[in-house]
Design a protein around this motif. Structure first.
Motif, PDB file in Angstrom:
ATOM      1  N   ASN A   1       0.856  -1.189   0.000  1.00  0.00           N
ATOM      2  CA  ASN A   1       0.000   0.000   0.000  1.00  0.00           C
ATOM      3  C   ASN A   1       0.894   1.241   0.000  1.00  0.00           C
ATOM      4  OD1 ASN A   1      -2.002   1.900   0.211  1.00  0.00           O
ATOM      5  ND2 ASN A   1      -2.782   1.197   2.193  1.00  0.00           N
ATOM      6  N   PRO A   2       1.416   1.657  -1.147  1.00  0.00           N
ATOM      7  CA  PRO A   2       2.327   2.807  -1.210  1.00  0.00           C
ATOM      8  C   PRO A   2       1.704   4.099  -0.707  1.00  0.00           C
ATOM      9  CG  PRO A   2       2.378   1.560  -3.255  1.00  0.00           C
ATOM     10  CD  PRO A   2       1.225   1.032  -2.469  1.00  0.00           C
ATOM     11  N   ASP A   3       0.364   4.164  -0.676  1.00  0.00           N
ATOM     12  CA  ASP A   3      -0.309   5.388  -0.234  1.00  0.00           C
ATOM     13  C   ASP A   3      -0.036   5.694   1.235  1.00  0.00           C
ATOM     14  OD1 ASP A   3      -2.021   7.567  -0.981  1.00  0.00           O
ATOM     15  OD2 ASP A   3      -3.563   6.673   0.293  1.00  0.00           O
ATOM     16  N   LEU A   4       0.385   4.690   2.009  1.00  0.00           N
ATOM     17  CA  LEU A   4       0.704   4.930   3.423  1.00  0.00           C
ATOM     18  C   LEU A   4       1.912   5.839   3.581  1.00  0.00           C
ATOM     19  CD1 LEU A   4       0.243   1.324   4.880  1.00  0.00           C
ATOM     20  CD2 LEU A   4      -1.328   3.252   5.113  1.00  0.00           C
ATOM     21  N   GLY A   5       2.774   5.880   2.598  1.00  0.00           N
ATOM     22  CA  GLY A   5       3.986   6.683   2.684  1.00  0.00           C
ATOM     23  C   GLY A   5       3.726   8.168   2.805  1.00  0.00           C
ATOM     24  N   ARG A   6       2.590   8.629   2.294  1.00  0.00           N
ATOM     25  CA  ARG A   6       2.316  10.071   2.361  1.00  0.00           C
ATOM     26  C   ARG A   6       2.006  10.532   3.787  1.00  0.00           C
ATOM     27  NH1 ARG A   6      -3.285  11.233   2.243  1.00  0.00           N
ATOM     28  NH2 ARG A   6      -4.588   9.361   2.036  1.00  0.00           N
ATOM     29  N   PHE A   7       1.736   9.591   4.706  1.00  0.00           N
ATOM     30  CA  PHE A   7       1.487   9.964   6.097  1.00  0.00           C
ATOM     31  C   PHE A   7       2.775  10.185   6.885  1.00  0.00           C
ATOM     32  CE2 PHE A   7      -2.425   7.184   5.413  1.00  0.00           C
ATOM     33  CZ  PHE A   7      -3.236   8.272   5.114  1.00  0.00           C
ATOM     34  N   ILE A   8       3.906   9.703   6.379  1.00  0.00           N
ATOM     35  CA  ILE A   8       5.168   9.775   7.123  1.00  0.00           C
ATOM     36  C   ILE A   8       5.712  11.202   7.060  1.00  0.00           C
ATOM     37  CG2 ILE A   8       7.508   8.884   7.345  1.00  0.00           C
ATOM     38  CD1 ILE A   8       6.591   6.325   6.014  1.00  0.00           C
ATOM     39  N   LYS A   9       5.778  11.844   8.232  1.00  0.00           N
ATOM     40  CA  LYS A   9       6.330  13.194   8.333  1.00  0.00           C
ATOM     41  C   LYS A   9       7.710  13.187   8.989  1.00  0.00           C
ATOM     42  CE  LYS A   9       2.538  15.170   6.785  1.00  0.00           C
ATOM     43  NZ  LYS A   9       1.685  13.961   6.677  1.00  0.00           N
ATOM     44  N   LYS A  10       7.884  12.299   9.977  1.00  0.00           N
ATOM     45  CA  LYS A  10       9.160  12.195  10.675  1.00  0.00           C
ATOM     46  C   LYS A  10       9.659  10.760  10.589  1.00  0.00           C
ATOM     47  CE  LYS A  10       8.124  15.785  14.130  1.00  0.00           C
ATOM     48  NZ  LYS A  10       8.029  16.070  15.591  1.00  0.00           N
ATOM     49  N   LEU A  11      10.964  10.608  10.402  1.00  0.00           N
ATOM     50  CA  LEU A  11      11.567   9.283  10.293  1.00  0.00           C
ATOM     51  C   LEU A  11      12.831   9.252  11.144  1.00  0.00           C
ATOM     52  CD1 LEU A  11      11.566   6.471   8.923  1.00  0.00           C
ATOM     53  CD2 LEU A  11      12.936   7.480   7.100  1.00  0.00           C
ATOM     54  N   ARG A  12      12.890   8.297  12.064  1.00  0.00           N
ATOM     55  CA  ARG A  12      14.067   8.111  12.921  1.00  0.00           C
ATOM     56  C   ARG A  12      14.667   6.755  12.598  1.00  0.00           C
ATOM     57  NH1 ARG A  12      15.687   9.825  18.629  1.00  0.00           N
ATOM     58  NH2 ARG A  12      17.047   8.161  19.360  1.00  0.00           N
TER      59      ARG A  12
ATOM     60  N   PHE B   1      20.319  -0.853   7.977  1.00  0.00           N
ATOM     61  CA  PHE B   1      19.157  -1.659   7.597  1.00  0.00           C
ATOM     62  C   PHE B   1      19.063  -1.926   6.094  1.00  0.00           C
ATOM     63  CE2 PHE B   1      17.529   0.921  11.356  1.00  0.00           C
ATOM     64  CZ  PHE B   1      18.034   0.024  12.270  1.00  0.00           C
ATOM     65  N   SER B   2      20.184  -1.980   5.433  1.00  0.00           N
ATOM     66  CA  SER B   2      20.334  -2.490   4.061  1.00  0.00           C
ATOM     67  C   SER B   2      19.363  -1.870   3.062  1.00  0.00           C
ATOM     68  CB  SER B   2      20.207  -4.023   4.067  1.00  0.00           C
ATOM     69  OG  SER B   2      18.898  -4.406   4.450  1.00  0.00           O
ATOM     70  N   ALA B   3      18.978  -2.670   2.027  1.00  0.00           N
ATOM     71  CA  ALA B   3      18.291  -2.127   0.854  1.00  0.00           C
ATOM     72  C   ALA B   3      16.847  -1.739   1.108  1.00  0.00           C
ATOM     73  CB  ALA B   3      18.362  -3.152  -0.288  1.00  0.00           C
ATOM     74  N   SER B   4      16.237  -2.208   2.174  1.00  0.00           N
ATOM     75  CA  SER B   4      14.822  -1.910   2.412  1.00  0.00           C
ATOM     76  C   SER B   4      14.573  -0.422   2.636  1.00  0.00           C
ATOM     77  CB  SER B   4      14.318  -2.696   3.622  1.00  0.00           C
ATOM     78  OG  SER B   4      14.417  -4.085   3.412  1.00  0.00           O
ATOM     79  N   MET B   5      15.576   0.319   3.086  1.00  0.00           N
ATOM     80  CA  MET B   5      15.392   1.740   3.348  1.00  0.00           C
ATOM     81  C   MET B   5      15.113   2.518   2.070  1.00  0.00           C
ATOM     82  SD  MET B   5      15.373   2.450   6.512  1.00  0.00           S
ATOM     83  CE  MET B   5      15.248   4.175   6.106  1.00  0.00           C
ATOM     84  N   ASN B   6      15.581   2.034   0.939  1.00  0.00           N
ATOM     85  CA  ASN B   6      15.360   2.740  -0.330  1.00  0.00           C
ATOM     86  C   ASN B   6      13.873   2.842  -0.640  1.00  0.00           C
ATOM     87  OD1 ASN B   6      15.909   3.941  -2.854  1.00  0.00           O
ATOM     88  ND2 ASN B   6      15.726   1.943  -3.846  1.00  0.00           N
ATOM     89  N   GLU B   7      13.127   1.750  -0.510  1.00  0.00           N
ATOM     90  CA  GLU B   7      11.699   1.747  -0.797  1.00  0.00           C
ATOM     91  C   GLU B   7      10.940   2.626   0.194  1.00  0.00           C
ATOM     92  OE1 GLU B   7       8.312   0.804  -2.915  1.00  0.00           O
ATOM     93  OE2 GLU B   7      10.403   0.356  -3.385  1.00  0.00           O
ATOM     94  N   ILE B   8      11.386   2.643   1.462  1.00  0.00           N
ATOM     95  CA  ILE B   8      10.724   3.470   2.471  1.00  0.00           C
ATOM     96  C   ILE B   8      10.883   4.949   2.138  1.00  0.00           C
ATOM     97  CG2 ILE B   8      10.753   4.117   4.915  1.00  0.00           C
ATOM     98  CD1 ILE B   8      11.583   1.246   5.551  1.00  0.00           C
ATOM     99  N   LEU B   9      12.113   5.375   1.836  1.00  0.00           N
ATOM    100  CA  LEU B   9      12.353   6.778   1.515  1.00  0.00           C
ATOM    101  C   LEU B   9      11.689   7.176   0.203  1.00  0.00           C
ATOM    102  CD1 LEU B   9      16.119   7.020   2.556  1.00  0.00           C
ATOM    103  CD2 LEU B   9      14.154   7.948   3.765  1.00  0.00           C
ATOM    104  N   LYS B  10      11.579   6.232  -0.704  1.00  0.00           N
ATOM    105  CA  LYS B  10      10.926   6.514  -1.993  1.00  0.00           C
ATOM    106  C   LYS B  10       9.441   6.807  -1.804  1.00  0.00           C
ATOM    107  CE  LYS B  10      10.156   4.417  -6.543  1.00  0.00           C
ATOM    108  NZ  LYS B  10      10.399   3.207  -7.374  1.00  0.00           N
ATOM    109  N   CYS B  11       8.806   6.105  -0.867  1.00  0.00           N
ATOM    110  CA  CYS B  11       7.369   6.298  -0.630  1.00  0.00           C
ATOM    111  C   CYS B  11       7.079   7.482   0.286  1.00  0.00           C
ATOM    112  CB  CYS B  11       6.768   5.033  -0.020  1.00  0.00           C
ATOM    113  SG  CYS B  11       6.808   3.595  -1.111  1.00  0.00           S
ATOM    114  N   ALA B  12       8.060   7.902   1.115  1.00  0.00           N
ATOM    115  CA  ALA B  12       7.833   9.000   2.064  1.00  0.00           C
ATOM    116  C   ALA B  12       7.974  10.332   1.354  1.00  0.00           C
ATOM    117  CB  ALA B  12       8.804   8.889   3.236  1.00  0.00           C
ATOM    118  N   SER B  13       6.998  10.651   0.521  1.00  0.00           N
ATOM    119  CA  SER B  13       7.074  11.847  -0.322  1.00  0.00           C
ATOM    120  C   SER B  13       6.918  13.144   0.455  1.00  0.00           C
ATOM    121  CB  SER B  13       5.996  11.775  -1.406  1.00  0.00           C
ATOM    122  OG  SER B  13       4.703  11.639  -0.812  1.00  0.00           O
TER     123      SER B  13
END
Length: 690
Positions: A81-92, A97-109
């Protein structure tokens, strides 16, 4: 009911449970504030569809990632559900944590705040962060680093290079929070590069000292509007109006300011009662009330003002607790200075729970001698003499005890030494009321003195807690004379006994002690050669009635102590690999093959830690291996607690912890392993192989 409430009200209800406070998100302490286990806040999403709809944006507003498993779980959720990424305002992010961080940052628009750690171990990878950082454009960057241990492995170097490459791409960046006050050699290129953000307005330092070398490098930032000092507790002035430190550079000095308090917000007083001037200056409260009624009313008011509002400190630090108690004494004294009426009615409360320091002990004894009625008000006496002998101190104890007939608690803090005469005076005066005698050291007897009969113990008929230390060695005579008659019916109310030497064990072994339930004996066999036989004799006499036993050794005189105490539920001892603490299996090797302890539910383990972590881990590995092999002898065991170990707080430390491995193995047997803070281990989310 939730369906009938507007989403705005549901959001206000759920916000305290789901929102991450700013002071926790931006915390740069060595131990993460998110390291302690807590029930997942995502449980609120499972209540109903209305809560799921409202709570989802709140849950994803601030995301904290502390392990590869958490990173993988968030990656899977965003992939479905990539739409969840638009809710991310702060990230700690507390790692790589290897390659998975790329997809997280890509969705956190819509990401505005990012927290990155430079404490990435060589076993981790920052590849996902490196490829994902150019995809975001935050407004605030918070860096975490260990100022005493700057890691320089490949993952850290690559992450620093990636951050330097983002300086020109992150056009929204206006706030930079750094963990440095100097330019560390390995981090200097990164720090200098971060000062090159085109819109940088605020630079914040974690701590402040008299000189901050980094200040000299900030003058070259043309857009800078403020330099915040995030001072540690104790460095920032107590007065809010105190000006911040200054710099020789006029521009830098004008930009310096204290950062807003990032600590836990304190509750504020909702209202303040106004003090209005008296309309009748001659008015006297309760003037028309009968005297005995007025006395009862004022006495009750003073009771709450002098005692209930100033409880005794529960601090584990003696200096802190003593300072708190002395301050309480001073505050209580102020009430007596109001009037003669307050002095007469408040005097019993002033002397009810006094804390006496060594300098005031002779004066306190003189006060009780000149005004004996004051001593009848004393209920709890807390004495701190110190290790140095003070003139007149030794004679003061008997003088004080003669005038305190209603004393219920006597605390000597482990350093007060009483003679046999002092003990007799205390028994004659307060033996029928004294319920607790703790932290008392009995002075060694003088050879040739009169008989010291243990019959004095028969006078303490109400004593429930007894903690004393015998100031003697194996070469000195025992405190009680061997020729004295032991009163078998003495100490009928004693429930808890603590001893640090075997001197008086023969006396207690001959008593009945019908109420005894808890015993703690901090006695090492290497220091007292005769201790083994004396301890086993004592437990043969009283072991069957005990519920709690704590000793230095699980085995004395080749006898497993658990076999002498078949009804105890809690057992504590030292285990390890040293010569005098060689038993690791709680004495199972000394038990009969058919013996099983069906009552033991809690084990308290301790050992002298080894300076080498490798040897320490090896020792605990052997201890846990022997314990697991012996568990069939303890079918009721449900809890094992360490008195010196504390759970690791990072993924790197957790993966290498012998205790974590043992805890997860014991959980399969329904046994909880706890650390010294009494926190049990909860298995963390793990990455599964695909």
């Amino acid at each position: 009911m939730a369906d009938s409430l507007p989403d705005e009200i549901i959001s206000e209800i759920l916000s305290p449970a789901l929102k991450v406070p700013e002071h926790m998100y931006s915390d740069l302490s060595p131990t993460s504030p998110f390291a302690k286990y807590s029930v997942s806040s995502s449980a609120a999403l499972l209540v109903c569809k209305a809560w799921l709809r409202v709570a989802t944006p709140l849950l994803y507003a601030c995301v904290v990632i502390r392990s590869k498993a958490q990173c993988r779980a968030l990656h899977d959720a965003l992939r479905k559900n990539p739409d969840l990424g638009r809710f991310i305002k702060k990230l700690r992010v507390e790692g790589g944590f290897s390659a998975s961080m790329n997809e997280i940052l890509k969705c956190a628009s819509k990401l505005t705040d990012v927290f990155l750690s430079l404490q990435i171990h060589s076993s981790d990878s920052s590849s996902g962060l490196i490829s994902g950082l150019p995809l975001i454009n935050p407004t605030r960057l918070i860096l975490f680093d260990d100022r005493d241990n700057h890691l320089k492995n490949k993952a850290v170097v690559q992450l620093m290079d990636a951050l330097q490459g983002c300086v020109k791409k992150w056009t929204n960046m206006h706030t930079l929070v750094l963990p440095y006050t100097t330019l560390p050699g390995a981090r200097e290129p990164l720090v200098r590069a971060l000062f090159g953000f085109s819109n940088l307005k605020v630079v914040s330092f974690l701590a402040f000292h008299d000189k901050v070398p980094l200040l000299t490098h900030l003058d070259a930032i043309p857009t800078l509007e403020a330099i915040e000092i995030r001072a540690k507790r104790g460095l920032k002035p107590k007065k809010k109006s105190a000006p911040p430190p200054t710099s020789k550079n006029a521009r830098i000095s004008s930009l310096l300011r204290w950062a807003e308090d990032q600590g836990v917000p304190r509750a504020k007083r909702i209202y303040k009662l106004p003090v209005c001037p008296a309309t009748d200056p001659t008015f006297c409260p309760l003037a028309c009330t009968p005297g005995f009624v007025a006395d009862k009313i004022w006495a009750r008011i003073l009771f709450f003002a002098m005692l209930s509002l100033e409880p005794r400190s529960k601090s584990t630090v003696p200096a802190v607790a003593k300072s708190h108690d002395l301050m309480a004494n001073t505050k209580r004294l102020r009430f007596l200075l109001v009037s003669k009426l307050f002095c007469r009615l408040g005097l019993p409360y002033l002397y009810r729970e006094p804390t006496i320091l060594h300098r005031s002990l002779p004066q306190f004894a003189d006060r009780l001698s000149t005004a004996p009625t004051i001593g009848t008000h004393v209920r709890e006496l807390d004495i701190s003499v110190g290790f140095a002998e003070i003139a007149g101190t030794a004679e003061s104890f008997a003088r004080i005890f003669r005038h305190t007939p209603r004393l219920r608690c006597l605390n000597g803090n482990g350093v007060v030494r009483l003679t046999y005469t002092d003990l007799c005076v205390l028994g004659n005066t307060a033996g029928a009321t004294l319920e607790e005698m703790s932290g008392i050291s009995l002075a060694p007897p003088v050879i040739g003195n009169a008989s010291r009969s243990p019959a004095v113990l028969a006078k303490f008929t109400a004593l429930k807690i007894l903690t004393w230390y015998i100031s003697s060695s194996s070469q000195m005579p025992p405190f009680f004379s061997s020729t004295g008659t032991v009163p078998t019916h003495a100490l009928p109310a004693l429930e808890f006994l603590t001893l640090k030497s075997p001197d008086t064990l023969p006396v207690f072994s001959q008593m009945q002690l019908p109420s005894l339930r808890r015993v703690s004996m901090n006695i090492r066999a290497s220091m007292f050669p005769r201790a083994s036989g004396l301890i086993t004799d004592f437990l043969r006499a009283h072991g069957a009635k005990l519920l709690t036993l704590r000793t230095e050794h699980p085995v004395f005189d080749d006898v497993a102590l658990l076999t002498l105490c078949p009804n105890i539920t809690t057992f504590g001892c030292r285990v390890g690999a040293k010569a005098d603490f060689s038993v690791k299996d709680l004495g199972v090797s000394k038990m009969d093959e058919a013996f099983k302890h069906i009552c033991l539910t809690t084990l308290l383990l301790n050992r002298y830690a080894d300076s080498s972590k490798t040897r320490e881990d090896q020792a605990w590995t052997e201890i846990f291996a022997e314990l697991e092999a012996a568990l069939e002898r303890f079918p009721a065991l449900r809890e094992i607690r360490s008195m010196s170990y504390e759970w690791p707080t990072t993924e790197h430390a957790i993966s290498r912890s012998v205790w974590v491995q043992a805890a997860e193995s014991l959980l399969k047997r329904d046994i909880k392993l706890k650390d010294k803070t009494n926190a049990e281990w909860h298995p963390r989310l793990k990455v599964t192989r695909r």
